[in-house]
Design a protein around this motif. Structure first.
Motif, mmCIF file in Angstrom:
data_model
loop_
_atom_site.group_PDB
_atom_site.id
_atom_site.type_symbol
_atom_site.label_atom_id
_atom_site.label_comp_id
_atom_site.label_asym_id
_atom_site.label_seq_id
_atom_site.Cartn_x
_atom_site.Cartn_y
_atom_site.Cartn_z
ATOM 1 N N PRO A 164 0.264 -1.029 -0.181
ATOM 2 C CA PRO A 164 0.258 -0.066 0.194
ATOM 3 C C PRO A 164 0.887 1.260 -0.112
ATOM 4 N N SER A 165 0.303 2.406 -0.345
ATOM 5 C CA SER A 165 1.169 3.228 -0.192
ATOM 6 C C SER A 165 1.157 3.994 0.979
ATOM 7 N N VAL A 166 2.139 4.472 1.560
ATOM 8 C CA VAL A 166 1.892 5.159 2.800
ATOM 9 C C VAL A 166 2.354 6.696 2.631
ATOM 10 N N GLU A 167 0.534 7.649 3.032
ATOM 11 C CA GLU A 167 0.618 9.147 3.426
ATOM 12 C C GLU A 167 1.297 9.552 4.517
ATOM 13 N N THR A 168 1.685 11.469 4.730
ATOM 14 C CA THR A 168 1.803 11.500 6.002
ATOM 15 C C THR A 168 0.230 11.163 6.504
ATOM 16 N N ALA A 169 0.773 11.104 8.197
ATOM 17 C CA ALA A 169 -0.156 10.968 9.106
ATOM 18 C C ALA A 169 -0.423 11.875 9.485
ATOM 19 N N PRO A 170 -1.345 12.353 10.133
ATOM 20 C CA PRO A 170 -2.056 13.156 10.426
ATOM 21 C C PRO A 170 -1.601 13.209 12.884
ATOM 22 N N VAL A 171 -1.856 11.849 13.141
ATOM 23 C CA VAL A 171 -1.067 11.406 14.287
ATOM 24 C C VAL A 171 0.357 10.420 13.841
ATOM 25 N N LYS A 172 0.974 10.311 15.473
ATOM 26 C CA LYS A 172 2.085 9.293 15.375
ATOM 27 C C LYS A 172 1.239 8.080 15.459
ATOM 28 N N ILE A 173 1.694 7.346 14.221
ATOM 29 C CA ILE A 173 1.552 6.041 13.917
ATOM 30 C C ILE A 173 2.436 5.114 13.590
ATOM 31 N N ARG A 174 2.932 4.138 14.937
ATOM 32 C CA ARG A 174 4.146 2.988 14.430
ATOM 33 C C ARG A 174 4.472 3.193 13.237
ATOM 34 N N PRO A 175 5.727 3.246 13.384
ATOM 35 C CA PRO A 175 6.250 3.032 12.025
ATOM 36 C C PRO A 175 5.845 1.759 11.117
ATOM 37 N N GLU A 176 6.318 0.550 11.822
ATOM 38 C CA GLU A 176 5.658 -1.072 11.588
ATOM 39 C C GLU A 176 4.567 -0.702 10.927
ATOM 40 N N ILE A 177 3.777 -0.989 11.905
ATOM 41 C CA ILE A 177 2.291 -0.556 11.084
ATOM 42 C C ILE A 177 2.204 0.577 9.828
ATOM 43 N N ALA A 178 2.973 1.497 9.945
ATOM 44 C CA ALA A 178 2.795 2.440 8.632
ATOM 45 C C ALA A 178 2.942 2.160 7.394
ATOM 46 N N SER A 179 4.000 0.780 7.354
ATOM 47 C CA SER A 179 4.535 0.307 6.977
ATOM 48 C C SER A 179 4.275 -1.196 6.503
ATOM 49 N N ALA A 180 3.313 -1.650 7.099
ATOM 50 C CA ALA A 180 2.788 -3.030 6.901
ATOM 51 C C ALA A 180 1.798 -3.244 5.676
ATOM 52 N N ALA A 181 2.022 -3.633 4.924
ATOM 53 C CA ALA A 181 0.874 -4.077 4.098
ATOM 54 C C ALA A 181 -0.305 -5.238 4.134
ATOM 55 N N ALA A 182 -1.068 -4.834 3.930
ATOM 56 C CA ALA A 182 -2.370 -4.578 4.852
ATOM 57 C C ALA A 182 -2.900 -6.402 3.699
ATOM 58 N N TYR A 183 -3.619 -7.194 4.539
ATOM 59 C CA TYR A 183 -3.727 -8.520 3.747
ATOM 60 C C TYR A 183 -5.150 -7.983 2.664
ATOM 61 N N ARG A 184 -4.661 -8.701 2.012
ATOM 62 C CA ARG A 184 -5.492 -8.990 0.470
ATOM 63 C C ARG A 184 -6.574 -9.581 0.281
ATOM 64 N N GLN A 185 -7.690 -9.789 0.640
ATOM 65 C CA GLN A 185 -8.593 -10.904 0.347
ATOM 66 C C GLN A 185 -8.972 -11.266 -1.023
ATOM 67 N N GLY A 186 -9.366 -12.352 -1.140
ATOM 68 C CA GLY A 186 -9.318 -12.597 -2.634
ATOM 69 C C GLY A 186 -10.333 -12.005 -3.276
ATOM 70 N N ARG A 187 -10.108 -11.646 -4.908
ATOM 71 C CA ARG A 187 -11.284 -10.847 -5.631
ATOM 72 C C ARG A 187 -12.509 -11.204 -5.900
ATOM 73 N N PRO A 188 -13.665 -11.195 -6.005
ATOM 74 C CA PRO A 188 -15.037 -12.168 -6.619
ATOM 75 C C PRO A 188 -14.054 -12.865 -7.994
ATOM 76 N N ALA A 189 -15.509 -13.761 -8.576
ATOM 77 C CA ALA A 189 -14.725 -14.124 -9.167
ATOM 78 C C ALA A 189 -14.691 -13.446 -10.713
ATOM 79 N N PRO A 190 -15.064 -13.863 -12.117
ATOM 80 C CA PRO A 190 -16.195 -12.910 -13.255
ATOM 81 C C PRO A 190 -17.252 -13.795 -13.206
ATOM 82 N N ALA A 191 -17.492 -13.326 -14.381
ATOM 83 C CA ALA A 191 -19.132 -14.401 -14.810
ATOM 84 C C ALA A 191 -18.526 -15.289 -15.398
ATOM 85 N N GLY A 192 -19.360 -16.366 -14.716
ATOM 86 C CA GLY A 192 -19.101 -17.862 -15.522
ATOM 87 C C GLY A 192 -17.790 -18.390 -14.466
ATOM 88 N N GLY A 193 -17.667 -17.351 -14.101
ATOM 89 C CA GLY A 193 -15.568 -17.975 -13.338
ATOM 90 C C GLY A 193 -15.362 -18.764 -12.129
#
Length: 366
Positions: free
Chosen positions: A8-37
């Motif tokens: 994920p892109s890391v933007e300047t936060a308005p509050v102090k966020i733990r660096p390891e949290i700010a730089s962590a990648a969020a879990y990405r859920q599997g996308r829905p299948a297309p029609a017929g897939g």
């Protein structure tokens, strides 16, 4: 394609966020299948909920103006009976990943280390980071298995827990019972050893580890299990851990009240009561898994024998191309840097999946 490598892109936060949290990648859920897939990216079972489970959810709706039982005592009793342990050896939570977070919270503080194999379950790094601990990732062997000797060598005075995933997600390989017994006997007795058996109901290998048998003799070992996979409750989230009563008490103390809803508790109880019906579904999925693996081997794939509800395609540097081919055939799978995990899904998905893998393997041979 679903690609956990994207950051994920890391933007300047308005509050102090733990660096390891700010730089962590969020879990990405599997996308829905297309029609017929087919969505084969999240290791969900393809069957609809059992009527008895739906009825339990509908019945629970009549009391949602009241708080649920925070201890989930009825569910704990049923899980204890299922696993032949005492009630005080069971702790429940909203999915096994949440229970794992409670385990790590109970034993680790910032600066402590958690050892686990890599690549393994994507949730491990997140759980460790959220608790302020440090991940120590030990590479898998060339055949997709835990390198237990290297994991033992990685344990230091700062190690508070070791995570063993069997079957390993995403490669599908299991740890043998004897190997885990030797590992536990060699590891420090004050280090928590978590045997993550989220896919244990799909295991057919006779020599695979049985965490329940190990915890009987080792107080520092727990086994982590879930009702999201084989029991088909992924949308409700319920997992549990079995272990020594003192460890379990610490897990319970590390959780928040009312984490399991009334609907979740009642649906889980109904699913446990319907185990015979669920076993029939498990046998179907194992048969499909074996059919897919046999087809892959006939095509020339060098695949690890999977004991989960998924198969692993070792596509290496051809992974992006392989994912594109799968998607062109209507298959949405889980893409990793080293390969692709494909869930065993609907019967109708097998033919397009094997058509896609035949095209992929031809490219790998060139």
């Amino acid at each position: 394609m679903d690609d956990p490598r994207q950051q994920p892109s890391v933007e300047t936060a308005p509050v102090k966020i733990r660096p390891e949290i700010a730089s962590a990648a969020a879990y990405r859920q599997g996308r829905p299948a297309p029609a017929g897939g087919f969505k084969l990216s999240s290791n969900e079972v393809p069957f609809p909920p059992l009527p008895s489970v739906v009825a339990a959810i509908e019945g629970a709706a009549e009391s949602i103006n009241r708080y649920p039982d925070s201890s989930a005592a009825d569910l704990v009793r049923r899980l204890a009976a299922l696993n032949h342990v005492a009630d005080d050896q069971i702790a429940v939570g909203p999915g096994s990943i949440s229970v794992l977070r409670q385990l790590i919270t109970a034993v680790a503080v910032p600066g402590d280390e958690i050892v686990y194999a890599w690549r393994s379950f994507e949730g491990y790094p997140a759980v460790v980071t959220l608790n302020g601990a440090t991940s120590v990732q030990v590479p898998l062997t060339d055949d997709g298995r835990h390198d237990l000797d290297a994991m033992l060598d990685a344990i230091t005075e700062r190690t508070r827990a070791v995570l063993l995933c069997s079957p390993n997600n995403p490669t599908g390989t299991t740890l043998t019972h004897d190997d885990v017994e030797r590992f536990v006997a060699s590891a420090p007795r004050d280090v928590l050893i978590v045997v993550d058996e989220a896919y244990t109901e799909f295991v057919r290998a006779e020599d695979a580890v049985n965490g329940l048998a190990i915890i009987a003799d080792h107080r520092n070992v727990v086994t982590l299990r879930t009702l999201s996979k084989a029991y088909g409750l992924a949308g409700l989230r319920v997992g549990y851990v079995v272990g020594d009563p003192v460890v379990i008490a610490a897990v319970r103390a590390s959780g928040l009240p009312f984490e399991l809803t009334t609907a979740t508790i009642e649906a889980a109880k109904a699913a446990l009561d319907a185990r015979e019906e669920l076993d029939e579904r498990l046998d179907i999925l194992v048969s499909r898994r074996n059919q897919i693996e046999a087809g892959l081997i006939d095509q020339g794939w060098h695949v690890h024998e999977s004991q989960g509800n998924f198969v692993w395609l070792p596509t290496g540097d051809q992974t992006e191309r392989a994912a594109e081919i799968l998607e062109r055939h209507g298959i949405i799978a889980r893409v990793f840097p080293e390969g692709i995990r494909v869930t065993v899904g609907e019967r109708q998905s097998i033919e397009p999946l094997l058509s896609a893998t035949a095209e992929i393997v031809r490219g790998l041979e060139n």
